[in-house]
Motif scaffolding. Sequence first.
Motif, mmCIF file in Angstrom:
data_model
loop_
_atom_site.group_PDB
_atom_site.id
_atom_site.type_symbol
_atom_site.label_atom_id
_atom_site.label_comp_id
_atom_site.label_asym_id
_atom_site.label_seq_id
_atom_site.Cartn_x
_atom_site.Cartn_y
_atom_site.Cartn_z
ATOM 1 N N LEU A 120 -5.692 3.629 -15.610
ATOM 2 C CA LEU A 120 -4.474 3.609 -14.783
ATOM 3 C C LEU A 120 -4.294 2.248 -14.133
ATOM 4 C CD1 LEU A 120 -2.110 4.973 -13.245
ATOM 5 C CD2 LEU A 120 -3.749 5.553 -11.477
ATOM 6 N N LEU A 121 -5.377 1.732 -13.547
ATOM 7 C CA LEU A 121 -5.271 0.448 -12.835
ATOM 8 C C LEU A 121 -4.940 -0.677 -13.803
ATOM 9 C CD1 LEU A 121 -8.292 0.922 -10.438
ATOM 10 C CD2 LEU A 121 -5.875 1.199 -9.902
ATOM 11 N N PHE A 122 -5.558 -0.620 -14.982
ATOM 12 C CA PHE A 122 -5.278 -1.667 -15.961
ATOM 13 C C PHE A 122 -3.820 -1.607 -16.407
ATOM 14 C CE2 PHE A 122 -5.141 -4.055 -19.795
ATOM 15 C CZ PHE A 122 -6.130 -5.004 -19.657
ATOM 16 N N TYR A 123 -3.361 -0.398 -16.669
ATOM 17 C CA TYR A 123 -1.966 -0.251 -17.090
ATOM 18 C C TYR A 123 -1.029 -0.746 -15.985
ATOM 19 C CZ TYR A 123 1.753 1.856 -19.928
ATOM 20 O OH TYR A 123 2.846 2.064 -20.731
ATOM 21 N N LEU A 124 -1.379 -0.460 -14.728
ATOM 22 C CA LEU A 124 -0.527 -0.928 -13.630
ATOM 23 C C LEU A 124 -0.412 -2.443 -13.642
ATOM 24 C CD1 LEU A 124 -1.503 1.338 -10.612
ATOM 25 C CD2 LEU A 124 0.759 1.079 -11.610
ATOM 26 N N ALA A 125 -1.557 -3.125 -13.785
ATOM 27 C CA ALA A 125 -1.529 -4.590 -13.817
ATOM 28 C C ALA A 125 -0.696 -5.082 -14.983
ATOM 29 C CB ALA A 125 -2.956 -5.135 -13.914
ATOM 30 N N ALA A 126 -0.930 -4.466 -16.158
ATOM 31 C CA ALA A 126 -0.211 -4.887 -17.360
ATOM 32 C C ALA A 126 1.273 -4.629 -17.201
ATOM 33 C CB ALA A 126 -0.754 -4.115 -18.564
ATOM 34 N N TYR A 127 1.606 -3.459 -16.692
ATOM 35 C CA TYR A 127 3.007 -3.094 -16.537
ATOM 36 C C TYR A 127 3.712 -4.034 -15.567
ATOM 37 C CZ TYR A 127 7.008 -0.781 -14.547
ATOM 38 O OH TYR A 127 8.265 -0.542 -14.074
ATOM 39 N N ALA A 128 3.039 -4.334 -14.447
ATOM 40 C CA ALA A 128 3.667 -5.196 -13.443
ATOM 41 C C ALA A 128 4.037 -6.539 -14.063
ATOM 42 C CB ALA A 128 2.733 -5.380 -12.250
ATOM 43 N N LEU A 129 3.096 -7.139 -14.769
ATOM 44 C CA LEU A 129 3.369 -8.441 -15.389
ATOM 45 C C LEU A 129 4.508 -8.352 -16.395
ATOM 46 C CD1 LEU A 129 -0.221 -9.764 -16.084
ATOM 47 C CD2 LEU A 129 1.480 -10.809 -14.608
ATOM 48 N N THR A 130 4.422 -7.346 -17.257
ATOM 49 C CA THR A 130 5.377 -7.257 -18.355
ATOM 50 C C THR A 130 6.782 -6.965 -17.842
ATOM 51 O OG1 THR A 130 3.534 -6.286 -19.550
ATOM 52 C CG2 THR A 130 5.640 -6.279 -20.630
ATOM 53 N N ASN A 131 6.854 -6.027 -16.886
ATOM 54 C CA ASN A 131 8.157 -5.663 -16.353
ATOM 55 C C ASN A 131 8.795 -6.844 -15.619
ATOM 56 O OD1 ASN A 131 10.052 -3.452 -16.024
ATOM 57 N ND2 ASN A 131 9.599 -3.643 -13.836
ATOM 58 N N VAL A 132 7.994 -7.561 -14.837
ATOM 59 C CA VAL A 132 8.539 -8.732 -14.135
ATOM 60 C C VAL A 132 9.050 -9.747 -15.152
ATOM 61 C CG1 VAL A 132 7.949 -10.715 -12.725
ATOM 62 C CG2 VAL A 132 7.186 -8.449 -12.037
#
Lengths: 496, 472
Positions: free
Chosen positions: B321-333
């Motif tokens: 979950l935490l990894f996906y959050l980091a990945a998602y934040a970067l990608t979405n931004v």
Amino acid sequence: MLSLIVFLPLAVAVVVAAVPSLGAAAARWAWVAVSAVELVLVGVLWAGYEDPGPNGLAFEEQVPWIPGVGSSYHVGVDGLSLPLVAMTAVVFLACAVYALRDGERPRAQTALFLFLQGVSLGVFVAADLIVFFVFFDLSIVGMYFVIAGWGHGNAARSALKFFLYTFLGSLALLLGFIGLYVASDPHTFDILELVAATPLEDNPLAGGLVLAAILVGLAVKTPTVPFHTWLPPAHTDAPATGSAVLAGVLLKMGTYGFVRIAMPILPEAWRGWAWVIVVVGIVSVLYGAFVALAQTNLKRMIAYTSVNHMGYIILALGAVGLIAGDTAQARSVAVTGAVVQMVSHGLITAALFLLAGVMRTRAGTYDMGAYGGLATPAPRFAALFAIAAFASLGLPGLSGFIAEFQIFAGSIAVAPVTAIALPGILITAALFLLALQRVFTGPTQGQSPGFADLHGRELWSVGPLLALSLLIGVLPQVLLGVIEPASAALVDLVGR
Amino acid sequence: MQMQPALLLPEIFTFLGGLVVLLGGSFLPRDRQWIARAVAALALLGAATAAALAMAGPAQTAFSGTFAVDTATGAARVIAALATLLVLGVASGEIADSPRESDTYALLLFATTGVMVLAGTTDLLVLIVGFLLASIPLYGIVGLTGGRSGAEAAMKTYLMGALSGILLMLGVTLLYALTGATDYTQLKDELPGAPAAAVGAGVLCVLTGLLFKAGGAPVHFWIPDAAQGTGVTAATFLTTVPKIGALVAIYRFVATISAGNETWLIVAAVLATASMLQGNLAAYWQRDPRRLLGWSTVAQVGFLLVPVAAVGRSDLALPSLLFYLAAYALTNVAAFAVTAALPERRDLTAYRGLVHERPGLALALLVALLGLVGTPPTAVFVGKLTTTTAAWDGGHSWLALLVMLNSLLSLFYYLRWFGPVFARPTQESATRRRTGGDAWAAATAGVAATASLALGVLADPLWTALATSPLL
């Protein structure tokens, strides 16, 4: 060494893409140069190759990637993958030479094809499911842009269909990989460890479902009936070099996945499903042949013969799962035939598609009815096309014969019923002869008058592909010596 | 039982930074507001550093056990701070020298503080505080930067937020009435003995409140409207940062309630499915890139909820979950930053042939959108792979299948966007004047896209850092 082979084209692709001032000629020659270097590197690899033994890999490299989830950058080659690596290098060099004069956005095209070359080689050397998947998926992305960017006709639509369809396949594959990971203990994505552990052996239901996911994933890419519908439009609208790479290299990722992943890791499920696989293979052979027979568009016809030729491979691999009496030798022959067929189909179909591309550049159409008597104005073209057609229909002395002979010799010995697929060869022969007759014989008419014959770069791209096919046909031992120990090992693994 | 305020350094940095920006900004002339931006960036960097240092230390609790300083909190703090930093990069182009510049920065910092509190809390009352602190500044941000349509977006956000806040408080009240506790450790012991129906109502109310913050079904309707109506700064922030806190809070809460009743894992799986399907299907025919991204974030919340369904059953659940959050934040931004760099293109058709005008941006967009699909080797791929594996490992193989099907669904609409970007140049696009665009947003897009790629290829250090310790 293997990493160099995989990452050299990728690195050059990045450089080519990042340097806007690179001229057209420089980009073209950079592509040829890198592909040539790759071929030399693969030659060195081949020269230094020694059979690594059962469930082993030569030139192995392993670097931890995400140890927390049991995945590492693990590559290596054996008798099943080395021939495909070599074939990939040859096909890409042929495409590079063929595209030397193409005018359209050379820098982007060079970068894209080098990228594709790197990821294709990556698939064939991967020894970790995630590494395999990464390259497998990237090959789809790369090919999407080749079709959408350089295709003709309804390219955008065909590319979309290709992407969605094969992406479905790759997701099914990923699901299967996750299933293998969850079932293995300790959890790992490493192919060799999974082969040694054979997870899901005592759970036929889960094993069957995981195998089903992997089979669907690979069957879409191969493609077999009924997952083949993306193939004809993708081929028809792709540029010549794109078609050559798609048919020559990308389709092999599906069949290679069977021998590398599905069969050795899930032997029990493979044996359980063997009849289904054999039937799918037979249906693909016959259906592909019949539908190809009905085509008037030459490129579409070649595309459907791919379905037919991939069907032989599926048939042979399915037969390997039918354990009956003392047939290990026959099953080993079937596997060898399947691998030879992968190489042979790669060379021949790439040549056929490049030749079809010549027709489009000269006359703008693939419609066989638009030509006639083409042998008179273009004798070299006619000769090469005829050789490629005969190789494809399995004439002795060319590689297709070696492949299909072994496939049927092995399969029929294991399960005589597979002889049902034999008419596939007849129909393929008929359709190629019919095509040769329609396009090359008779009075010169339609688009044929004024059709310029093959010149330098076209000759030098198609010629070597067919020469290799001839070489394999005449001196098969060069190739078989590498494949046979690996086939025997695979048969042992499936028979566990 | 002690306060230990030193454990809350990241929150303190962020909040104080907000105060300094708010007060200092009033004294800065209009053309020197960049100082406020620099102060905000410094505060966020400080918070991220402090949080990262705290992660190296042992896990402990602060404020009488109501706030956990563990790996999950640490990761959420770092991700939230750095994501807000990237949002500042997007903002630098859009709102530089605007009348409300420093106010917006201050609100961003306050909201980020709320997100951090939300992520770390292990007490229902503090959860409410975090919710309000994260929500109230958000209404302001949405309203401040969007112009006329921003006001409508703010109204919608506010109404949904107020409703969800009330539901959250109602749920907390119910749970407190049933168990006499608001602390998660006590709740874990008391809940199994309480009347199931009443507990169910309370839990669903709390989950609804948190899902509003996360932007997941069934309280997601404000997300696409707000993403389309407000300015790009607010859109980027509201689709990225609040999710970080909300999802970690959901994870902690579900870990608490599912200890005695594993039905809640099925509920989490159903919620995940609902968000995935809803977001993907609604995104299909969107023409406005920001609205499309808005729906895509709803779908992404669904993917992010997948590991929640494996709480306590798989070791992979929390780190994935935490990894996906980091990945998602970067990608979405990265994706939003591309739209920020091309503010005049508010229709997907305007992106046709972009590669010939702005090759760098086109590439960043490609990486971001392929990333959101989950194509390797981007970071979201590693996130999706591990979350799906966690779900299967936790016994929900059907959820793994649904993740794959939804990834396939999502490919179609992302492809509608980035496919034409690489099309051959048309007459129209060849003659279109190359507009200057916004260098800050373009740079942010480049940085975020590169980082999302690098995080995927070099996933191990982060994964190791996240996988070291379980929840406190």
